[in-house]
Design an enzyme around this catalytic site. Structure first.
Site, PDB file in Angstrom:
ATOM      1  N   GLU A 160       0.842  -1.208   0.000  1.00 56.95           N
ATOM      2  CA  GLU A 160       0.000   0.000   0.000  1.00 56.95           C
ATOM      3  C   GLU A 160       0.877   1.258   0.000  1.00 56.95           C
ATOM      4  O   GLU A 160       0.586   2.245  -0.698  1.00 56.95           O
ATOM      5  CB  GLU A 160      -0.925   0.027   1.228  1.00 56.95           C
ATOM      6  CG  GLU A 160      -1.823   1.268   1.221  1.00 56.95           C
ATOM      7  CD  GLU A 160      -2.556   1.498   2.524  1.00 56.95           C
ATOM      8  OE1 GLU A 160      -2.968   0.522   3.180  1.00 56.95           O
ATOM      9  OE2 GLU A 160      -2.738   2.685   2.886  1.00 56.95           O
ATOM     10  N   ASN A 178      -2.644  -4.781   9.552  1.00 60.96           N
ATOM     11  CA  ASN A 178      -3.616  -4.466  10.616  1.00 60.96           C
ATOM     12  C   ASN A 178      -3.713  -5.589  11.649  1.00 60.96           C
ATOM     13  O   ASN A 178      -3.938  -5.333  12.818  1.00 60.96           O
ATOM     14  CB  ASN A 178      -4.964  -4.068  10.013  1.00 60.96           C
ATOM     15  CG  ASN A 178      -5.788  -5.253   9.609  1.00 60.96           C
ATOM     16  OD1 ASN A 178      -6.533  -5.797  10.419  1.00 60.96           O
ATOM     17  ND2 ASN A 178      -5.654  -5.697   8.369  1.00 60.96           N
TER      18      ASN A 178
HETATM   19 FE1  SF4 Z   1      -9.884  -0.804   3.220  1.00 57.34          FE
HETATM   20 FE2  SF4 Z   1     -10.083  -2.840   4.919  1.00 57.34          FE
HETATM   21 FE3  SF4 Z   1      -7.668  -1.959   4.188  1.00 57.34          FE
HETATM   22 FE4  SF4 Z   1      -9.231  -0.526   5.798  1.00 57.34          FE
HETATM   23  S1  SF4 Z   1      -8.325  -2.531   6.263  1.00 57.34           S
HETATM   24  S2  SF4 Z   1      -8.091   0.249   4.032  1.00 57.34           S
HETATM   25  S3  SF4 Z   1     -11.287  -0.921   4.970  1.00 57.34           S
HETATM   26  S4  SF4 Z   1      -9.184  -2.917   2.870  1.00 57.34           S
END
Ligand code: SF4
Length: 312
Positions: free
Chosen positions: A129, A227
């Site tokens: 990203e 995440n």
């Molecule tokens: Fe999009 Fe999910 Fe990534 Fe957040 S975690 S940027 S909602 S794909």
């Protein structure tokens, strides 16, 4: 003492961007047939990627590995302009599964760049990203990963300086870095709404509450998932023993010695079926009570690209 109870974080698991990205690959496979090429893992989860491979998705890092005339999907993390332009020039049939919240950051960078802005991007070097966002412009975007990196920042000018961030960072770490950036560059422009996405924020808020109520936290997620990794770190910071597992088979009985309550959550790219398999395993290890935390209900949904919607 053995495991007695399991408390499930709310919300946990799939976000709207991941749901959409997986659906794009599945719909493309149904509509056009295998193989469907995907640049980079569609989302950072081994189970999801393996399941799509079995259905005929082919994951590549290099566009040279995509044959002429193929259908190509960009992953949820987004791509640089160079990749986008090269894919277009080669004539692939392209579907963009970039999460709309990542695209929003790309649009902001392109717009402010035209207005003469230079950028500080907070993110992790090498994450796809981050490479995609850095690659929206040719120059004038500086990556910082930590408070220490801010000290060595030397933008060409400071009148038009803006901050953008990766969407899946630690909310607390980012606030700390941002405070130091503002201290050094008081007029820096911040995003109107934080770039860290709603799903990352909500899952981190939930894990904070969860960690206070249990002896150990298990995060379901793949090691490549930013995440998910942040959730495991956060639980640890909150004082709970915490481990990240890709699947139930990775649970180690010794982690649970002397632990009565287990908190369970999942990163935004980890499917619920894996959480349920972990619950089954924890029941086999003695858990008799499984309950959900009270938490936010998410109802965000993003539309599919034209050409893959049911009516198209
Ligand atoms: Fe999009 Fe999910 Fe990534 Fe957040 S975690 S940027 S909602 S794909």
């Amino acid at each position: 003492m053995t495991i007695h109870s399991v408390l499930l974080a709310e919300p946990r698991g799939f976000c709207a961007g991941v749901d959409r990205a997986i659906e794009i690959v599945e719909k493309a496979l149904l509509k056009f047939g295998a193989p469907i090429y995907v640049r980079h893992e569609i989302v950072h989860n081994n189970f999801v990627v393996d399941a799509l491979k079995k259905k005929g998705a082919v994951f590549v890092e290099d566009l040279n590995d995509v044959p002429p005339g193929a259908t190509l999907i960009f992953s949820a993390h987004g791509v640089s302009r160079t990749v986008q332009q090269e894919a277009q020039a080669r004539g692939f049939s392209i579907f963009d599964a970039t999460c709309p919240l990542v695209t929003k950051v790309h649009v902001e960078v392109a717009k402010l760049h035209k207005e003469g802005y230079e950028f500080i991007m907070i993110g992790h070097k090498g994450h796809p990203e981050v490479e995609g966002t850095l690659g929206q412009i040719d120059s004038g975007i500086h990556l910082v990963e930590s408070v220490a990196d801010v000290a060595s920042l030397r933008p060409a000018q400071t009148e038009r300086l803006a901050v953008v961030t990766q969407t899946t960072l630690s909310v607390d770490d980012t606030a700390e870095i941002l405070a130091v950036v503002k201290d050094k560059f008081p007029t820096v422009r911040q995003p109107k709404q934080q770039d860290i996405c709603y799903a990352t924020q909500n899952r981190q808020d939930a894990v904070k509450l969860l960690s206070n109520q249990v002896d150990i936290v298990i995060v379901v997620g793949s090691p490549t998932s930013s995440n998910s990794t942040r959730l495991q770190e956060l639980a640890h910071r909150m004082g709970a023993d915490s481990y990240m597992v890709d699947s139930a088979t990775e649970l180690q009985p010794q982690w649970f010695v002397g632990k009565s309550s287990v908190g369970l959550t999942a990163g935004a790219s980890a499917p619920e079926v894996l959480v349920q398999e972990v619950i089954t395993q924890l029941r086999l290890m003695g858990a008799v009570s499984v309950r959900k935390m009270n938490g936010l209900l998410e109802n965000t949904k993003y539309p599919l690209p034209k050409g893959l919607r049911s009516s198209s």
